[in-house]
Design a protein around this motif. Sequence first.
Motif, PDB file in Angstrom:
ATOM      1  N   GLY A 228       0.795  -1.214   0.000  1.00  0.00           N
ATOM      2  CA  GLY A 228       0.000   0.000   0.000  1.00  0.00           C
ATOM      3  C   GLY A 228       0.828   1.265   0.000  1.00  0.00           C
ATOM      4  O   GLY A 228       0.527   2.225  -0.717  1.00  0.00           O
ATOM      5  N   GLU A 229       1.890   1.267   0.791  1.00  0.00           N
ATOM      6  CA  GLU A 229       2.710   2.473   0.897  1.00  0.00           C
ATOM      7  C   GLU A 229       3.551   2.723  -0.349  1.00  0.00           C
ATOM      8  O   GLU A 229       4.129   3.812  -0.499  1.00  0.00           O
ATOM      9  N   GLU A 230       3.617   1.745  -1.238  1.00  0.00           N
ATOM     10  CA  GLU A 230       4.372   1.904  -2.479  1.00  0.00           C
ATOM     11  C   GLU A 230       3.406   2.021  -3.669  1.00  0.00           C
ATOM     12  O   GLU A 230       3.175   3.114  -4.186  1.00  0.00           O
ATOM     13  N   ALA A 233       0.057   4.180  -2.757  1.00  0.00           N
ATOM     14  CA  ALA A 233       0.311   5.622  -2.675  1.00  0.00           C
ATOM     15  C   ALA A 233       0.571   6.209  -4.057  1.00  0.00           C
ATOM     16  O   ALA A 233       0.079   7.299  -4.395  1.00  0.00           O
ATOM     17  N   THR A 252      -5.508   4.221   7.163  1.00  0.00           N
ATOM     18  CA  THR A 252      -5.077   4.282   5.771  1.00  0.00           C
ATOM     19  C   THR A 252      -6.040   5.121   4.948  1.00  0.00           C
ATOM     20  O   THR A 252      -5.635   5.866   4.050  1.00  0.00           O
ATOM     21  N   ARG A 255      -5.194   8.741   4.942  1.00  0.00           N
ATOM     22  CA  ARG A 255      -4.074   9.085   4.059  1.00  0.00           C
ATOM     23  C   ARG A 255      -4.517   9.110   2.599  1.00  0.00           C
ATOM     24  O   ARG A 255      -4.137   9.997   1.832  1.00  0.00           O
TER      25      ARG A 255
END
Length: 510
Positions: A228-230, A233, A252, A255
């Motif tokens: 998710g963070e890669e 995003a 999440t 964000r």
Amino acid sequence: MTVQSPPPILDRLAELGTGGPPPSIDSIWIDGTARPADGGQTLVVEDPSTESVLANVSRGGAADVDAAAKSARAALDGSWATITPQARGNLLLALAQLIDDNADRLARLETLDVGKPLSQARSDMAGAAATLRYNAGAADKLEGISVPLGPDFVDFTELEPLGVTAHIMPWNYPLGMAMRSLAPALAAGCTAILKPAEQTPLTTLVLAELAVQAGIPAGVVNVVTGLGEEAGAALTEHPSVAGVTFTGSVETGRRVGAAAGGALKPAVLELGGKNPMIVFDDADLERAVESAIDGAFDNCGQVCSSVSRLLLHARIRAPFLERFVERASARRVAAGLDDADLGPLVSAAQHDKVIGHIESAIRDGARLCLGGGRPAGMDKGHFIAPTVFDEVNPSSPIAREETFGPVVTAFGFSDEAEALALANGLPYGLVAGIHTADIDRALRFARGLAAGSVWINGWFIGGVQAPTGGIKDSGFGRERGLAGIHNYLSIKNIGVQFHRQANAGDDASA
């Protein structure tokens, strides 16, 4: 020497769990073909029932998202734009038929990936096909309106596809949740990039393959597997992405919503829930107990709309809990392929979170009525027995935070005012339920509940036709139903002013 192509993804994945070594699957699906991640990195996909490795898939990042966005944009402006709405609907119907045709293999794959009982996975496949058929029927019925501005004007609206859409999905219903947003996006004429949860990417890959087999043009459906963070995003922030749909945690979701808002693109967010079922003293107890059992333990409690809080009138609190605990204790826990009542939680991280909530509840003085840890003899796999607490400290994490597991907490109330204060007293607002024989009370109380959905004398009421979504910390926007399709449409207003002509009796030369 002839180099043979690997078999289709579904054929390769159908061999999982049969004892062979875990395969490595190129899982970045762009422009109708699978490829490895740009950086060559991979992710491990685990069987939560055995904790063994099922497969290795690609770990995509920003470069892969960019390639997917270019593919989706090219399809949006090219082949997909030339297809009539009726033809779009027919393609969705063809995809639904392919899901039906492969339902058994897809269900087995979903069970291996998520851990859910096989019968529940089969139901998920039927639901995915039904979602496609519902939206297929709407594809050629998305009509604009005529606006009456007066005799000198014609003014009307057209509904246009929003554009390239990003779909960031959770792990509890991988194919079902993908289809919940993908089907209306395709019906509206959008193209899509899917980012499945890193724990459960497998059926999403098959979906992309089946879309091509159904005749949907390359580039319309793209998949980027990754973290998710890669990958997630990068999807939210990509300038070619016109809208984002996300289902997952509140943290999440904040964000994702902030990133989408900063880029001035719409987002649909379905986030967590701490959903109350309110049972009044005139309720049919047997019906209410059965409803609560299904609502609490379906998919091992890993449902945003699960029953997690039982609010029980003082006069029926004890007999209700006695029946509820008796029924819950009879629920069988086993590996997903054994098709019991409950499978494992999806991952070690989720298992640890739920155990943490259980342990903190015990420390805070709650009365453990049932369960509280692993079932006896099940030392492998992410299993937790059905767990019921009463006399819970209202400030305990288990009373205030989403647990997302087979854990239920019980609270008492004496009148409607107290019940309403308890039900609305948390920042969540996804689902609430009422059991009562008094229809006046049910409808009056439903209007006072702060929730996106209110269910009366049942649980999991609705279907693909009924809009769902939350308020407060449970998110915003609605999915399913016709409201869900409008997430993926943009309204264009077109106005025409007539050239005023002289009246027939006027002297044109004057």
